[in-house]
Design a protein around this motif. Structure first.
Motif, PDB file in Angstrom:
ATOM      1  N   ILE A  28      -5.356 -53.348  35.935  1.00 31.49           N
ATOM      2  CA  ILE A  28      -3.976 -53.697  36.295  1.00 31.49           C
ATOM      3  C   ILE A  28      -3.072 -53.347  35.119  1.00 31.49           C
ATOM      4  O   ILE A  28      -3.164 -53.960  34.049  1.00 31.49           O
ATOM      5  CB  ILE A  28      -3.836 -55.196  36.625  1.00 31.49           C
ATOM      6  CG1 ILE A  28      -5.003 -55.673  37.499  1.00 31.49           C
ATOM      7  CG2 ILE A  28      -2.501 -55.470  37.326  1.00 31.49           C
ATOM      8  CD1 ILE A  28      -5.031 -57.168  37.715  1.00 31.49           C
ATOM      9  N   PHE A  29      -2.214 -52.353  35.330  1.00 30.10           N
ATOM     10  CA  PHE A  29      -1.251 -51.943  34.306  1.00 30.10           C
ATOM     11  C   PHE A  29       0.090 -52.600  34.587  1.00 30.10           C
ATOM     12  O   PHE A  29       0.615 -52.467  35.698  1.00 30.10           O
ATOM     13  CB  PHE A  29      -1.047 -50.425  34.332  1.00 30.10           C
ATOM     14  CG  PHE A  29      -2.176 -49.629  33.737  1.00 30.10           C
ATOM     15  CD1 PHE A  29      -2.176 -49.311  32.390  1.00 30.10           C
ATOM     16  CD2 PHE A  29      -3.222 -49.184  34.538  1.00 30.10           C
ATOM     17  CE1 PHE A  29      -3.204 -48.551  31.835  1.00 30.10           C
ATOM     18  CE2 PHE A  29      -4.251 -48.432  33.990  1.00 30.10           C
ATOM     19  CZ  PHE A  29      -4.243 -48.120  32.638  1.00 30.10           C
ATOM     20  N   PHE A  30       0.631 -53.287  33.613  1.00 25.19           N
ATOM     21  CA  PHE A  30       1.987 -53.828  33.703  1.00 25.19           C
ATOM     22  C   PHE A  30       2.863 -53.000  32.761  1.00 25.19           C
ATOM     23  O   PHE A  30       2.674 -53.035  31.551  1.00 25.19           O
ATOM     24  CB  PHE A  30       2.024 -55.297  33.274  1.00 25.19           C
ATOM     25  CG  PHE A  30       1.213 -56.209  34.165  1.00 25.19           C
ATOM     26  CD1 PHE A  30       1.797 -56.829  35.260  1.00 25.19           C
ATOM     27  CD2 PHE A  30      -0.123 -56.461  33.891  1.00 25.19           C
ATOM     28  CE1 PHE A  30       1.052 -57.680  36.071  1.00 25.19           C
ATOM     29  CE2 PHE A  30      -0.882 -57.308  34.700  1.00 25.19           C
ATOM     30  CZ  PHE A  30      -0.288 -57.919  35.798  1.00 25.19           C
ATOM     31  N   PRO A  83      -5.920 -46.919  39.809  1.00 22.65           N
ATOM     32  CA  PRO A  83      -5.654 -48.261  39.274  1.00 22.65           C
ATOM     33  C   PRO A  83      -4.369 -48.875  39.835  1.00 22.65           C
ATOM     34  O   PRO A  83      -3.595 -48.199  40.511  1.00 22.65           O
ATOM     35  CB  PRO A  83      -5.522 -47.997  37.760  1.00 22.65           C
ATOM     36  CG  PRO A  83      -5.134 -46.566  37.640  1.00 22.65           C
ATOM     37  CD  PRO A  83      -5.778 -45.865  38.782  1.00 22.65           C
ATOM     38  N   THR A  84      -4.186 -50.170  39.529  1.00 21.93           N
ATOM     39  CA  THR A  84      -3.019 -50.904  40.005  1.00 21.93           C
ATOM     40  C   THR A  84      -1.881 -50.785  38.991  1.00 21.93           C
ATOM     41  O   THR A  84      -2.108 -50.982  37.797  1.00 21.93           O
ATOM     42  CB  THR A  84      -3.382 -52.398  40.180  1.00 21.93           C
ATOM     43  OG1 THR A  84      -4.502 -52.486  41.061  1.00 21.93           O
ATOM     44  CG2 THR A  84      -2.224 -53.193  40.755  1.00 21.93           C
ATOM     45  N   PHE A  85      -0.677 -50.456  39.479  1.00 24.46           N
ATOM     46  CA  PHE A  85       0.491 -50.345  38.593  1.00 24.46           C
ATOM     47  C   PHE A  85       1.569 -51.341  38.988  1.00 24.46           C
ATOM     48  O   PHE A  85       1.905 -51.455  40.168  1.00 24.46           O
ATOM     49  CB  PHE A  85       1.092 -48.933  38.677  1.00 24.46           C
ATOM     50  CG  PHE A  85       0.174 -47.835  38.228  1.00 24.46           C
ATOM     51  CD1 PHE A  85      -0.449 -47.899  36.987  1.00 24.46           C
ATOM     52  CD2 PHE A  85      -0.068 -46.739  39.038  1.00 24.46           C
ATOM     53  CE1 PHE A  85      -1.298 -46.881  36.570  1.00 24.46           C
ATOM     54  CE2 PHE A  85      -0.912 -45.717  38.622  1.00 24.46           C
ATOM     55  CZ  PHE A  85      -1.537 -45.792  37.383  1.00 24.46           C
ATOM     56  N   CYS A  86       2.125 -52.052  38.012  1.00 24.83           N
ATOM     57  CA  CYS A  86       3.302 -52.891  38.238  1.00 24.83           C
ATOM     58  C   CYS A  86       4.390 -52.397  37.286  1.00 24.83           C
ATOM     59  O   CYS A  86       4.181 -52.388  36.066  1.00 24.83           O
ATOM     60  CB  CYS A  86       2.992 -54.356  37.945  1.00 24.83           C
ATOM     61  SG  CYS A  86       1.647 -55.028  38.925  1.00 24.83           S
ATOM     62  N   PHE A  87       5.501 -51.949  37.855  1.00 26.66           N
ATOM     63  CA  PHE A  87       6.604 -51.424  37.035  1.00 26.66           C
ATOM     64  C   PHE A  87       7.772 -52.388  36.991  1.00 26.66           C
ATOM     65  O   PHE A  87       8.078 -53.056  37.982  1.00 26.66           O
ATOM     66  CB  PHE A  87       7.103 -50.087  37.600  1.00 26.66           C
ATOM     67  CG  PHE A  87       6.203 -48.936  37.293  1.00 26.66           C
ATOM     68  CD1 PHE A  87       6.194 -48.369  36.031  1.00 26.66           C
ATOM     69  CD2 PHE A  87       5.361 -48.420  38.270  1.00 26.66           C
ATOM     70  CE1 PHE A  87       5.359 -47.293  35.740  1.00 26.66           C
ATOM     71  CE2 PHE A  87       4.523 -47.350  37.987  1.00 26.66           C
ATOM     72  CZ  PHE A  87       4.520 -46.787  36.721  1.00 26.66           C
ATOM     73  N   GLU A  88       8.414 -52.426  35.832  1.00 21.92           N
ATOM     74  CA  GLU A  88       9.613 -53.224  35.672  1.00 21.92           C
ATOM     75  C   GLU A  88      10.511 -52.428  34.732  1.00 21.92           C
ATOM     76  O   GLU A  88      10.014 -51.766  33.823  1.00 21.92           O
ATOM     77  CB  GLU A  88       9.211 -54.539  35.003  1.00 21.92           C
ATOM     78  CG  GLU A  88      10.111 -55.711  35.287  1.00 21.92           C
ATOM     79  CD  GLU A  88       9.596 -56.935  34.544  1.00 21.92           C
ATOM     80  OE1 GLU A  88      10.284 -57.365  33.599  1.00 21.92           O
ATOM     81  OE2 GLU A  88       8.492 -57.423  34.876  1.00 21.92           O
TER      82      GLU A  88
END
Lengths: 294, 194
Positions: A71-73, A124-129
């Motif tokens: 999980i990439f934040f 993989p899982t990406f969460c962008f902000e």
């Protein structure tokens, strides 16, 4: 964007996450060991965990063979090329898999076939902000399948648990989840909780709690109090390291809250195992390292 | 610490008691979800599991200079195999199961009936446990099942764990679960204000 730069530093981030247990987690495991009787099974399990962490760090070996969901934040500057960054991260994951920092751990859900480099559909899982800074903040959590399986979501009120729509109801959900898991999630780890939100956002926010350090106090006073109370409660259950019985079943409880609909009151519980793989890095606009986090 | 060497005899296994530390040496076979389902459904078994140990483990293995090198090899959650395990113990004469988290009633009874024990290794301790692996003698189903799910034939020295379910039908997990159920009742009584 210099591709090689980004890729190299993201591979290094993955290497650190997979092989180097964060100091706050290691210190918490050591405190847990000091609380147990010398010859107990719990002490043996905790000692093995600490030895394992030292060995993994020394030899650059994954702490756990289940290198988990990646999980990439990301927090990126406004108008940053997020597609390019995602492509760099995927390339880094492929390379880290070939180097043996990650297991071939991603399967096609329909055919069962294994993706060779951990790059699959939604993996993989990406969460962008987006943030105001010029740098890119990357935080990576590797979450193994054993602890992922013991997480869950409750909808309050829950008659079976005698849990209403209040913090006491939340407490009952968390205790139920921890009791049901016993040692299956590789206790003692960290319990992430989201109060409210939707079925989807609840799970994401519960996992975001893992970005906080073990000793970090919650800024919301009511949640800080609940975290302290729940940690004490959970550790009174006596489940212990790997479910062999013992004084420490969790190292920390971390709680976040999201707004909810009047009709919905979800409590989402996500468990992180003791092999709590979490690392971060701040990268400059060209992909160079500003500083390492955790 | 009791030490056992492959092939594991019924007599040696029956002497082990819940809570005892045990060290295994010799051959062990890794087995995970895909293999259990395959064998349960009557699929071909390329190795002889009689008097053997199966290890619930999906290792990280690298190919170097034509040999397999095991880098990380900790246990995976055993409970997912509960539906398959009792029949496989009886059919294949498995003597030792190494895994994590324990297993259910069916396996507890099969262990007692057939003379088998369940050994808990420390979950997540993959680097430490990989040190016990001396070599890989064979691998089966690598292409079909992938690295994690393949059947790896490992030669180990001093693979350690604690006997958590013994051949007398005792289970450490059952004890902990019952004790924690009572503790939970007490904890629930002392609530927070709404």
């Amino acid at each position: 964007m210099k591709k090689a730069h980004w890729e190299k530093n993201l591979v290094e981030l993955i290497r650190r996450a997979s092989t180097d247990l964060p100091a706050d987690v290691e210190a918490a495991l050591r405190r847990a060991l000091n609380r147990e009787k010398k010859s107990s099974l719990a002490a043996w399990a905790l000692e093995s965990m600490l030895q394992n962490a030292a060995r993994a760090r020394r030899d650059g070996i994954p702490i756990c063979q289940d290198t988990g969901e990646l999980i990439f934040f990301f927090r990126v500057p406004v108008e940053f090329d997020t597609n390019g960054l995602a492509a760099r991260a995927r390339a880094a994951v492929s390379r880290a898999t070939r180097l043996g920092y990650l297991r071939q751990n991603t399967l096609d859900a329909v055919s069962g076939a294994s993706f060779e480099t951990n790059v699959g559909y939604g993996a993989p899982t990406f969460c962008f902000e987006q943030g105001g800074r010029k740098t890119v903040d990357v935080r990576l959590v590797l979450k193994g399948g054993g602890c992922e399986n013991v997480g869950g979501q409750y909808s309050l009120p829950d008659a079976g648990l005698d849990a209403g729509r209040d913090l006491e109801g939340v407490r009952r959900c968390v205790l139920d989840a921890v009791w049901r898991a016993q040692g299956a999630g590789c206790a003692p780890g960290v319990i992430g909780v989201c109060i409210g939100g939707s079925r989807a956002s609840g799970h994401v926010h519960a996992k975001e709690q893992f970005l906080r350090r073990v000793g970090e106090r919650n800024r919301v006073r009511a949640l800080a109090r609940l975290e302290t109370k729940l940690l004490a409660d959970v550790n009174r259950l006596g489940v212990g390291a790997m479910g062999l019985g013992g004084k420490t079943t969790a190292l920390a409880v971390k709680i976040g809250a999201l707004s909810r609909l009047p009709a919905c009151f979800f409590v989402t519980v996500s468990a992180m195992c003791w092999a709590f793989r979490r690392r971060g890095v701040v990268l400059g606009p060209e992909g160079g390292v500003h500083r390492w986090l955790y | 610490m009791k030490t056992l060497r492959y092939p594991f005899t019924a007599a040696a296994v029956k002497e082990l008691a819940v809570g005892e530390m045990v060290s295994l040496s010799g051959r062990v076979f890794t087995a995970r979800d895909r293999l259990h389902k395959h064998l349960y459904e009557g699929g071909r078994c390329p190795v002889n599991l009689k008097n053997g140990a199966i290890y619930h483990c999906g290792p990280i293995v690298l190919r170097r200079d034509r040999t397999w090198v095991v880098r990380a090899a900790g246990p995976t959650t055993s409970l997912r195999q509960e539906a398959y395990m009792p029949r496989l113990i009886a059919q294949h004469g498995i003597r030792v199961i190494v895994g994590k988290g324990g297993m259910g009633e069916g396996t507890r009874q099969a262990c007692a009936k057939c003379g088998c024990v369940y050994v808990q290794a420390v979950g997540g301790a993959a680097a430490l446990l990989a040190e016990a692996v001396r070599s890989v003698s064979a691998v089966h189903f690598l292409r079909e099942f992938g690295m994690a799910e393949a059947l790896w034939v490992l030669e180990v020295e001093n693979l350690r764990g604690v006997v958590a379910m013994d051949a007398q039908g005792r289970s450490l997990y059952r004890r902990v679960r019952e004790r924690s159920r009572r503790a939970l009742r007490d904890v629930l009584r002392n609530g927070v204000k709404a």
